[in-house]
Each structure stands twice: as structure tokens, then as C-alpha cells.
Design a protein around this motif. Structure first.
Motif, PDB file in Angstrom:
ATOM      1  N   MET A   1       0.927  -1.351   0.041  1.00  0.00           N
ATOM      2  CA  MET A   1      -0.023   0.045   0.004  1.00  0.00           C
ATOM      3  C   MET A   1       0.899   1.366  -0.084  1.00  0.00           C
ATOM      4  SD  MET A   1      -3.049  -0.790   0.075  1.00  0.00           S
ATOM      5  CE  MET A   1      -4.112  -2.237  -0.010  1.00  0.00           C
ATOM      6  N   THR A   2       0.518   2.216  -0.465  1.00  0.00           N
ATOM      7  CA  THR A   2       1.051   3.763  -0.484  1.00  0.00           C
ATOM      8  C   THR A   2       0.132   4.657   0.171  1.00  0.00           C
ATOM      9  OG1 THR A   2       2.220   5.034  -1.773  1.00  0.00           O
ATOM     10  CG2 THR A   2       0.219   4.081  -2.743  1.00  0.00           C
ATOM     11  N   HIS A   3       0.604   5.981  -0.079  1.00  0.00           N
ATOM     12  CA  HIS A   3      -0.108   6.901   0.345  1.00  0.00           C
ATOM     13  C   HIS A   3      -0.725   7.886  -0.907  1.00  0.00           C
ATOM     14  CE1 HIS A   3       1.211   5.850   4.296  1.00  0.00           C
ATOM     15  NE2 HIS A   3       0.262   6.650   5.026  1.00  0.00           N
ATOM     16  N   VAL A   4      -1.856   8.437  -0.392  1.00  0.00           N
ATOM     17  CA  VAL A   4      -2.420   9.205  -1.824  1.00  0.00           C
ATOM     18  C   VAL A   4      -2.644  10.636  -1.464  1.00  0.00           C
ATOM     19  CG1 VAL A   4      -4.231   9.074  -3.518  1.00  0.00           C
ATOM     20  CG2 VAL A   4      -3.122   6.838  -2.523  1.00  0.00           C
ATOM     21  N   VAL A   5      -2.320  11.599  -2.653  1.00  0.00           N
ATOM     22  CA  VAL A   5      -2.888  12.808  -2.430  1.00  0.00           C
ATOM     23  C   VAL A   5      -4.196  13.023  -3.017  1.00  0.00           C
ATOM     24  CG1 VAL A   5      -2.386  15.465  -2.752  1.00  0.00           C
ATOM     25  CG2 VAL A   5      -0.541  13.843  -2.419  1.00  0.00           C
ATOM     26  N   SER A   6      -5.199  13.335  -2.255  1.00  0.00           N
ATOM     27  CA  SER A   6      -6.615  13.464  -2.999  1.00  0.00           C
ATOM     28  C   SER A   6      -7.002  14.896  -3.454  1.00  0.00           C
ATOM     29  CB  SER A   6      -7.717  13.189  -1.689  1.00  0.00           C
ATOM     30  OG  SER A   6      -7.628  14.100  -0.536  1.00  0.00           O
ATOM     31  N   GLU A   7      -8.225  14.938  -3.840  1.00  0.00           N
ATOM     32  CA  GLU A   7      -8.420  16.367  -4.293  1.00  0.00           C
ATOM     33  C   GLU A   7      -8.488  17.619  -3.559  1.00  0.00           C
ATOM     34  OE1 GLU A   7     -12.646  16.800  -7.114  1.00  0.00           O
ATOM     35  OE2 GLU A   7     -12.971  16.407  -4.813  1.00  0.00           O
ATOM     36  N   ALA A   8      -8.487  17.372  -2.546  1.00  0.00           N
ATOM     37  CA  ALA A   8      -8.320  18.523  -1.411  1.00  0.00           C
ATOM     38  C   ALA A   8      -7.037  19.413  -1.777  1.00  0.00           C
ATOM     39  CB  ALA A   8      -8.438  18.032  -0.018  1.00  0.00           C
ATOM     40  N   CYS A   9      -6.219  18.884  -2.135  1.00  0.00           N
ATOM     41  CA  CYS A   9      -4.973  19.537  -2.641  1.00  0.00           C
ATOM     42  C   CYS A   9      -5.009  20.390  -3.910  1.00  0.00           C
ATOM     43  CB  CYS A   9      -3.693  18.629  -3.019  1.00  0.00           C
ATOM     44  SG  CYS A   9      -1.987  19.131  -3.038  1.00  0.00           S
ATOM     45  N   ILE A  10      -5.941  20.131  -4.553  1.00  0.00           N
ATOM     46  CA  ILE A  10      -6.211  20.905  -6.092  1.00  0.00           C
ATOM     47  C   ILE A  10      -6.472  22.281  -5.676  1.00  0.00           C
ATOM     48  CG2 ILE A  10      -7.504  21.171  -8.085  1.00  0.00           C
ATOM     49  CD1 ILE A  10      -7.865  18.042  -8.088  1.00  0.00           C
ATOM     50  N   ARG A  11      -5.608  23.313  -6.221  1.00  0.00           N
ATOM     51  CA  ARG A  11      -5.699  24.710  -6.156  1.00  0.00           C
ATOM     52  C   ARG A  11      -5.096  25.106  -4.687  1.00  0.00           C
ATOM     53  NH1 ARG A  11      -9.431  27.904  -9.931  1.00  0.00           N
ATOM     54  NH2 ARG A  11      -7.981  29.550  -9.251  1.00  0.00           N
ATOM     55  N   CYS A  12      -4.647  24.467  -3.885  1.00  0.00           N
ATOM     56  CA  CYS A  12      -4.181  24.676  -2.588  1.00  0.00           C
ATOM     57  C   CYS A  12      -2.547  24.603  -2.608  1.00  0.00           C
ATOM     58  CB  CYS A  12      -4.806  23.957  -1.629  1.00  0.00           C
ATOM     59  SG  CYS A  12      -6.594  24.367  -1.083  1.00  0.00           S
ATOM     60  N   LYS A  13      -2.353  23.317  -2.994  1.00  0.00           N
ATOM     61  CA  LYS A  13      -0.830  22.985  -2.966  1.00  0.00           C
ATOM     62  C   LYS A  13      -0.139  23.270  -1.687  1.00  0.00           C
ATOM     63  CE  LYS A  13       2.160  24.122  -6.305  1.00  0.00           C
ATOM     64  NZ  LYS A  13       2.710  24.220  -7.615  1.00  0.00           N
ATOM     65  N   TYR A  14      -0.418  23.334  -0.524  1.00  0.00           N
ATOM     66  CA  TYR A  14       0.279  23.440   0.632  1.00  0.00           C
ATOM     67  C   TYR A  14       1.394  22.283   0.512  1.00  0.00           C
ATOM     68  CZ  TYR A  14      -3.318  26.121   2.533  1.00  0.00           C
ATOM     69  OH  TYR A  14      -4.310  27.135   2.734  1.00  0.00           O
ATOM     70  N   THR A  15       2.662  22.882   0.910  1.00  0.00           N
ATOM     71  CA  THR A  15       3.872  21.930   0.906  1.00  0.00           C
ATOM     72  C   THR A  15       4.414  21.498   2.272  1.00  0.00           C
ATOM     73  OG1 THR A  15       5.237  23.678   0.404  1.00  0.00           O
ATOM     74  CG2 THR A  15       4.250  22.753  -1.546  1.00  0.00           C
ATOM     75  N   ASP A  16       3.759  21.669   3.367  1.00  0.00           N
ATOM     76  CA  ASP A  16       4.112  21.280   4.732  1.00  0.00           C
ATOM     77  C   ASP A  16       4.498  19.841   4.513  1.00  0.00           C
ATOM     78  OD1 ASP A  16       2.048  23.295   4.538  1.00  0.00           O
ATOM     79  OD2 ASP A  16       2.302  23.336   6.723  1.00  0.00           O
ATOM     80  N   CYS A  17       3.754  18.774   3.813  1.00  0.00           N
ATOM     81  CA  CYS A  17       4.232  17.523   4.015  1.00  0.00           C
ATOM     82  C   CYS A  17       5.498  17.298   3.182  1.00  0.00           C
ATOM     83  CB  CYS A  17       3.119  16.757   3.037  1.00  0.00           C
ATOM     84  SG  CYS A  17       2.789  17.622   1.319  1.00  0.00           S
ATOM     85  N   VAL A  18       5.877  17.881   2.222  1.00  0.00           N
ATOM     86  CA  VAL A  18       7.421  17.650   1.550  1.00  0.00           C
ATOM     87  C   VAL A  18       8.412  17.819   2.730  1.00  0.00           C
ATOM     88  CG1 VAL A  18       6.479  18.243  -0.622  1.00  0.00           C
ATOM     89  CG2 VAL A  18       7.891  19.672   0.680  1.00  0.00           C
ATOM     90  N   ASP A  19       8.424  18.625   3.702  1.00  0.00           N
ATOM     91  CA  ASP A  19       9.609  18.957   4.503  1.00  0.00           C
ATOM     92  C   ASP A  19       9.583  17.682   5.563  1.00  0.00           C
ATOM     93  OD1 ASP A  19      10.376  21.174   3.859  1.00  0.00           O
ATOM     94  OD2 ASP A  19       9.391  22.349   5.391  1.00  0.00           O
ATOM     95  N   VAL A  20       8.740  16.863   5.737  1.00  0.00           N
ATOM     96  CA  VAL A  20       8.763  15.658   6.920  1.00  0.00           C
ATOM     97  C   VAL A  20       9.055  14.237   5.846  1.00  0.00           C
ATOM     98  CG1 VAL A  20       7.776  16.751   8.343  1.00  0.00           C
ATOM     99  CG2 VAL A  20       6.312  15.229   6.776  1.00  0.00           C
ATOM    100  N   CYS A  21       8.817  14.459   4.688  1.00  0.00           N
ATOM    101  CA  CYS A  21       8.923  13.085   3.893  1.00  0.00           C
ATOM    102  C   CYS A  21      10.541  12.564   3.830  1.00  0.00           C
ATOM    103  CB  CYS A  21       8.395  13.258   2.432  1.00  0.00           C
ATOM    104  SG  CYS A  21       8.511  11.651   1.508  1.00  0.00           S
ATOM    105  N   PRO A  22      10.549  11.511   4.338  1.00  0.00           N
ATOM    106  CA  PRO A  22      12.080  11.045   4.573  1.00  0.00           C
ATOM    107  C   PRO A  22      12.704  10.373   3.125  1.00  0.00           C
ATOM    108  CG  PRO A  22      10.656   9.222   5.517  1.00  0.00           C
ATOM    109  CD  PRO A  22       9.840  10.497   4.872  1.00  0.00           C
ATOM    110  N   VAL A  23      11.657  10.269   2.050  1.00  0.00           N
ATOM    111  CA  VAL A  23      12.212   9.462   0.941  1.00  0.00           C
ATOM    112  C   VAL A  23      11.941  10.552  -0.392  1.00  0.00           C
ATOM    113  CG1 VAL A  23      12.207   7.018   1.540  1.00  0.00           C
ATOM    114  CG2 VAL A  23      10.053   8.059   0.574  1.00  0.00           C
TER     115      VAL A  23
END
Length: 109
Positions: A1-23
Motif C-alpha cells: 500500500m501507499t499514500h495518496v494525495v486527494s482532491e483537497a490539494c487541488i488549487r491549494c498545494k500546501y507543501t508542509d508535507c514535503v518537509d517531513v518526507c524521508p524519501v
């Protein structure tokens, strides 16, 4: 399994998530982020970082968002969708769009 970015990201594109991604599995498009399923290690550290609750474990994805499993995989490999590893400002209209639903027609590929 993986993680998925859903529709809520569209036209927002907050990038807080990328700072914590280890890979470094996030890919950036014009008005949304996606997760490369071949890179994601299912650590889940990105989920609580998203201010619009756009990230789900694949098995927890709401039924109306299932199409985003395939969409994340497709766009992660698309030309122009490059790896993003550092936080950037959200899109200027993010506050206006963050609570809206039915945004798939707004996706810029």
C-alpha cells in the motif's frame, strides 16, 4: 500500500508535507502535489502535516477519491511533475479553495 494525495490539494498545494518526507516521494504539478507510489514507504508522517487533510493511506481513501490512486501514479511519472523536497508558499488562492469540494475539473496537468 501507499499514500495518496486527494482532491483537497487541488488549487491549494500546501507543501508542509514535503518537509517531513524521508524519501522525497512528492511530485509537484502546477496546482497540486502527488505521491509517487513507487517511492512512498508508507511511513505516514505526511498525513498530519497537511492543513487540508488531503493525504490518506490508500486503504483509508474515501470511496469518492479512489480515482486518485491511479491519478497519483500517472502524474508522478508525467513530464513536468518534478520532485519537491522543500516547503514553498501555498498557492495564492489556497485559503479560498481549501474547503471546496468537487475540484477535479480544476486540476492542471
Amino acid at each position: 500500500m501507499t499514500h495518496v494525495v486527494s482532491e483537497a490539494c487541488i488549487r491549494c498545494k500546501y507543501t508542509d508535507c514535503v518537509d517531513v518526507c524521508p524519501v522525497d516521494c512528492f511530485r509537484e504539478g502546477p496546482n497540486m502535489l502527488v505521491i509517487d507510489p513507487d517511492e512512498c514507504i508508507d511511513c505516514a508522517v505526511c498525513i498530519p502535516e497537511c492543513p487540508v487533510n488531503a493525504i490518506y493511506a490508500e486503504e483509508d481513501l474515501p470511496a469518492d477519491q479512489i480515482a486518485f490512486i491511479k491519478l497519483n501514479a500517472e502524474l508522478a511519472l508525467a513530464d513536468g511533475w518534478k520532485s519537491i523536497t522543500k516547503r514553498k508558499p501555498a498557492l495564492p488562492e489556497a485559503e479560498e479553495w481549501k474547503d471546496k469540494t468537487g475540484k477535479i475539473s480544476e486540476l492542471v496537468r
